[in-house]
Design a protein around this motif. Structure first.
Motif, PDB file in Angstrom:
ATOM      1  N   GLU A 205       0.812  -1.209   0.000  1.00  0.00           N
ATOM      2  CA  GLU A 205       0.000   0.000   0.000  1.00  0.00           C
ATOM      3  C   GLU A 205       0.854   1.271   0.000  1.00  0.00           C
ATOM      4  O   GLU A 205       0.400   2.331  -0.432  1.00  0.00           O
ATOM      5  N   ASN A 206       2.076   1.161   0.503  1.00  0.00           N
ATOM      6  CA  ASN A 206       2.929   2.335   0.670  1.00  0.00           C
ATOM      7  C   ASN A 206       4.116   2.359  -0.282  1.00  0.00           C
ATOM      8  O   ASN A 206       4.953   3.258  -0.186  1.00  0.00           O
ATOM      9  N   GLN A 207       4.190   1.397  -1.171  1.00  0.00           N
ATOM     10  CA  GLN A 207       5.322   1.318  -2.095  1.00  0.00           C
ATOM     11  C   GLN A 207       4.924   1.863  -3.462  1.00  0.00           C
ATOM     12  O   GLN A 207       3.957   1.401  -4.065  1.00  0.00           O
ATOM     13  N   LEU A 208       5.659   2.860  -3.936  1.00  0.00           N
ATOM     14  CA  LEU A 208       5.397   3.399  -5.270  1.00  0.00           C
ATOM     15  C   LEU A 208       6.013   2.487  -6.316  1.00  0.00           C
ATOM     16  O   LEU A 208       7.233   2.350  -6.401  1.00  0.00           O
ATOM     17  N   ARG A 209       5.156   1.861  -7.112  1.00  0.00           N
ATOM     18  CA  ARG A 209       5.620   0.935  -8.139  1.00  0.00           C
ATOM     19  C   ARG A 209       6.428   1.676  -9.192  1.00  0.00           C
ATOM     20  O   ARG A 209       6.232   2.876  -9.434  1.00  0.00           O
ATOM     21  N   ASN A 210       7.352   0.955  -9.847  1.00  0.00           N
ATOM     22  CA  ASN A 210       8.197   1.588 -10.872  1.00  0.00           C
ATOM     23  C   ASN A 210       7.374   2.257 -11.959  1.00  0.00           C
ATOM     24  O   ASN A 210       7.675   3.366 -12.402  1.00  0.00           O
ATOM     25  N   GLY A 211       6.333   1.558 -12.418  1.00  0.00           N
ATOM     26  CA  GLY A 211       5.501   2.123 -13.480  1.00  0.00           C
ATOM     27  C   GLY A 211       4.720   3.343 -13.045  1.00  0.00           C
ATOM     28  O   GLY A 211       4.354   4.185 -13.872  1.00  0.00           O
ATOM     29  N   LEU A 230      11.186  15.969  -7.326  1.00  0.00           N
ATOM     30  CA  LEU A 230      10.014  15.163  -7.007  1.00  0.00           C
ATOM     31  C   LEU A 230      10.434  13.861  -6.320  1.00  0.00           C
ATOM     32  O   LEU A 230       9.840  13.464  -5.306  1.00  0.00           O
ATOM     33  N   LEU A 231      11.447  13.192  -6.856  1.00  0.00           N
ATOM     34  CA  LEU A 231      11.907  11.937  -6.265  1.00  0.00           C
ATOM     35  C   LEU A 231      12.434  12.149  -4.851  1.00  0.00           C
ATOM     36  O   LEU A 231      12.214  11.317  -3.965  1.00  0.00           O
ATOM     37  N   GLU A 232      13.123  13.259  -4.638  1.00  0.00           N
ATOM     38  CA  GLU A 232      13.668  13.545  -3.311  1.00  0.00           C
ATOM     39  C   GLU A 232      12.570  13.866  -2.301  1.00  0.00           C
ATOM     40  O   GLU A 232      12.799  13.785  -1.089  1.00  0.00           O
ATOM     41  N   SER A 233      11.370  14.195  -2.791  1.00  0.00           N
ATOM     42  CA  SER A 233      10.264  14.499  -1.882  1.00  0.00           C
ATOM     43  C   SER A 233       9.581  13.233  -1.372  1.00  0.00           C
ATOM     44  O   SER A 233       8.755  13.295  -0.458  1.00  0.00           O
ATOM     45  N   VAL A 234       9.925  12.080  -1.946  1.00  0.00           N
ATOM     46  CA  VAL A 234       9.351  10.800  -1.550  1.00  0.00           C
ATOM     47  C   VAL A 234      10.384  10.029  -0.735  1.00  0.00           C
ATOM     48  O   VAL A 234      11.543   9.950  -1.145  1.00  0.00           O
ATOM     49  N   PRO A 235      10.023   9.449   0.403  1.00  0.00           N
ATOM     50  CA  PRO A 235      10.984   8.621   1.136  1.00  0.00           C
ATOM     51  C   PRO A 235      11.527   7.515   0.236  1.00  0.00           C
ATOM     52  O   PRO A 235      10.750   6.741  -0.341  1.00  0.00           O
ATOM     53  N   THR A 236      12.846   7.441   0.094  1.00  0.00           N
ATOM     54  CA  THR A 236      13.451   6.474  -0.824  1.00  0.00           C
ATOM     55  C   THR A 236      13.055   5.048  -0.469  1.00  0.00           C
ATOM     56  O   THR A 236      12.943   4.187  -1.353  1.00  0.00           O
ATOM     57  N   ARG A 237      12.831   4.770   0.782  1.00  0.00           N
ATOM     58  CA  ARG A 237      12.449   3.425   1.216  1.00  0.00           C
ATOM     59  C   ARG A 237      11.119   3.002   0.609  1.00  0.00           C
ATOM     60  O   ARG A 237      10.825   1.806   0.516  1.00  0.00           O
ATOM     61  N   GLN A 238      10.287   3.959   0.163  1.00  0.00           N
ATOM     62  CA  GLN A 238       8.989   3.630  -0.416  1.00  0.00           C
ATOM     63  C   GLN A 238       9.052   3.424  -1.931  1.00  0.00           C
ATOM     64  O   GLN A 238       8.042   3.077  -2.542  1.00  0.00           O
ATOM     65  N   LEU A 239      10.219   3.622  -2.529  1.00  0.00           N
ATOM     66  CA  LEU A 239      10.379   3.391  -3.957  1.00  0.00           C
ATOM     67  C   LEU A 239      10.792   1.942  -4.201  1.00  0.00           C
ATOM     68  O   LEU A 239      11.207   1.236  -3.288  1.00  0.00           O
ATOM     69  N   CYS A 240      10.697   1.500  -5.447  1.00  0.00           N
ATOM     70  CA  CYS A 240      11.198   0.182  -5.842  1.00  0.00           C
ATOM     71  C   CYS A 240      12.631   0.324  -6.343  1.00  0.00           C
ATOM     72  O   CYS A 240      13.037   1.383  -6.822  1.00  0.00           O
ATOM     73  N   GLY A 241      13.400  -0.748  -6.252  1.00  0.00           N
ATOM     74  CA  GLY A 241      14.764  -0.722  -6.761  1.00  0.00           C
ATOM     75  C   GLY A 241      14.770  -0.539  -8.271  1.00  0.00           C
ATOM     76  O   GLY A 241      14.090  -1.278  -8.991  1.00  0.00           O
ATOM     77  N   GLN A 242      15.545   0.427  -8.749  1.00  0.00           N
ATOM     78  CA  GLN A 242      15.566   0.698 -10.182  1.00  0.00           C
ATOM     79  C   GLN A 242      16.739   1.598 -10.546  1.00  0.00           C
ATOM     80  O   GLN A 242      17.306   2.276  -9.699  1.00  0.00           O
TER      81      GLN A 242
END
Length: 394
Positions: A205-211, A230-242
């Protein structure tokens, strides 16, 4: 299949309205794919409920406008709603279940090969550089490798500006909401490759998918600088590895996004190639990823300053193939025919130029698909918008 009209890609006032128009355009390809998946699921006795639980939780992570787009598309298709939900939101997981043997394991690792070429300054431009490499903005190549290519039809997707959001142009899967590469109407390019770096303590629910990340960047940002902010405004832990490739008319950067260590590393070298492992920091490595990156760099080494033709030569390369280790990936003989659920194969290739809202694209394997170029607002042929051309090439 329905033939698209100018109304299909112009004048939508809401994301739901645009999604309905796109659904009408891609109806034939999507309904065929979902019906084909349903038959495979029934034949193999696959239990969908665990996949649907993941899909429903992942849907909660979508921006409201993307969720409304998904709901509008789902309502427009005459298909099994559960199979369609898995098709859109849990396709990789479904392929794991449908694959013969071990599926997408170390033997069949994640895919995609990307290259970024920043434009040289006038003083750096070599005398033997090609015409397309000595001028213009940065170039980005993406080979899109996916499992289950046989039930993943591709189309050229054009979304017009909606409200305060930018429009974008890309090639991606019919009937879905995720975007894995593209250029917006301001000329910002974004594309990525998957890296196996996840956190167990971040729920779907809290993970921003790559797409989702790619689509949000294209809809909300006009420059590389804005995309990085924009990316820096999101906690990196909530992103997917890419690895995320960004380019506008003057700026270009490759970002290695690692949620496990909560770090984003930047590579601003003039020519950058990535497959499916980190180079600036540690990550899992497969032989496929290492071989494809080494091969890409060897093809670009000594070729002057790479231009479009050099990038397309990379996209079509078959060294170490067929199979996982080739840049242009084809199924190994007798592997999961006809849909290759257990193998990563190349579904499309595209070259973008920062600052230029156009796409240079080949449907299917780039060694076989006809290369065509289209700009934002062009009258793109119906068979490219509907997915029919992709289906006919398979």
């Amino acid at each position: 299949m329905n033939e698209p009209t100018a109304e299909t890609v112009a004048g939508a006032e809401t994301f739901a309205e645009q999604a309905r128009r796109r659904a009408e355009t891609e109806r034939g390809a999507v309904e065929w794919a979902v019906d084909e998946l349903g038959s495979e699921i029934d034949e193999q006795g696959i239990e969908l409920e665990p996949l649907l639980e993941y899909a429903r939780r992942s849907r909660e992570s979508l921006p409201d406008r993307h969720r409304r787009a998904y709901e509008a598309m789902a309502a427009a298709f005459d298909v099994d709603s559960a199979v369609y939900e898995a098709y859109v939101l849990a396709y990789s997981e479904l392929c794991e279940e449908l694959a013969d043997g071990e599926g997408r394991s170390e033997k069949n690792p994640k895919g995609c090969t990307n290259v970024l070429v920043a434009p040289p300054s006038e003083s750096e431009t070599p005398v033997d550089a090609g015409a397309d490499s000595a001028s213009g903005g940065p170039l980005v190549l993406k080979n899109r490798d996916i499992a289950g290519r046989g039930t993943r039809p591709k189309s050229i997707v054009e979304q017009p500006p909606i409200g305060d959001y930018y429009g974008f142009l890309t090639v991606d899967t019919c009937g879905t909401i995720s975007i894995f590469k593209g250029v917006n109407d301001r000329g910002l390019v974004a594309a990525n490759t998957y890296i196996d770096s996840e956190r167990d303590d971040v729920d779907p629910e809290n993970q921003l998918r790559n797409g989702t990340v790619i689509r949000v960047v294209l809809e909300e940002c006009a420059t590389v600088e804005e995309a990085r902010a924009l990316l820096e405004s999101v906690p990196t832990r909530q992103l997917c590895g890419q690895t995320l490739f960004l380019a506008d008319d003057t700026d270009a950067v490759l970002l290695e996004i690692d949620p496990a260590t909560e770090q984003i590393a930047a590579d601003e070298a003039p020519v950058v190639a990535r497959t499916n492992h980190f180079v600036l920091s540690s990550s899992t490595e497969t032989e496929s990823s290492l071989r494809r990156r080494r091969r890409t760099l060897s093809l670009l080494d000594g070729s002057g300053y790479p231009g479009r033709d050099e990038l397309w030569a990379v996209a079509r390369d078959h060294e170490n193939g067929p199979g996982d280790d080739s840049i242009c990936r084809h199924p190994e003989p007798e592997t999961d025919e006809p849909h290759a659920f257990g193998q990563l194969t190349t579904a499309s290739a595209a070259v973008f130029e920062g600052g230029s809202p156009e796409i240079d694209v080949a449907m299917g394997n780039p060694c076989m698909g006809q290369r065509t170029q289209w700009s934002f607002g062009d009258e793109i042929p119906a068979d490219l918008r509907t997915g029919r051309r992709w289906l006919e090439q398979q």
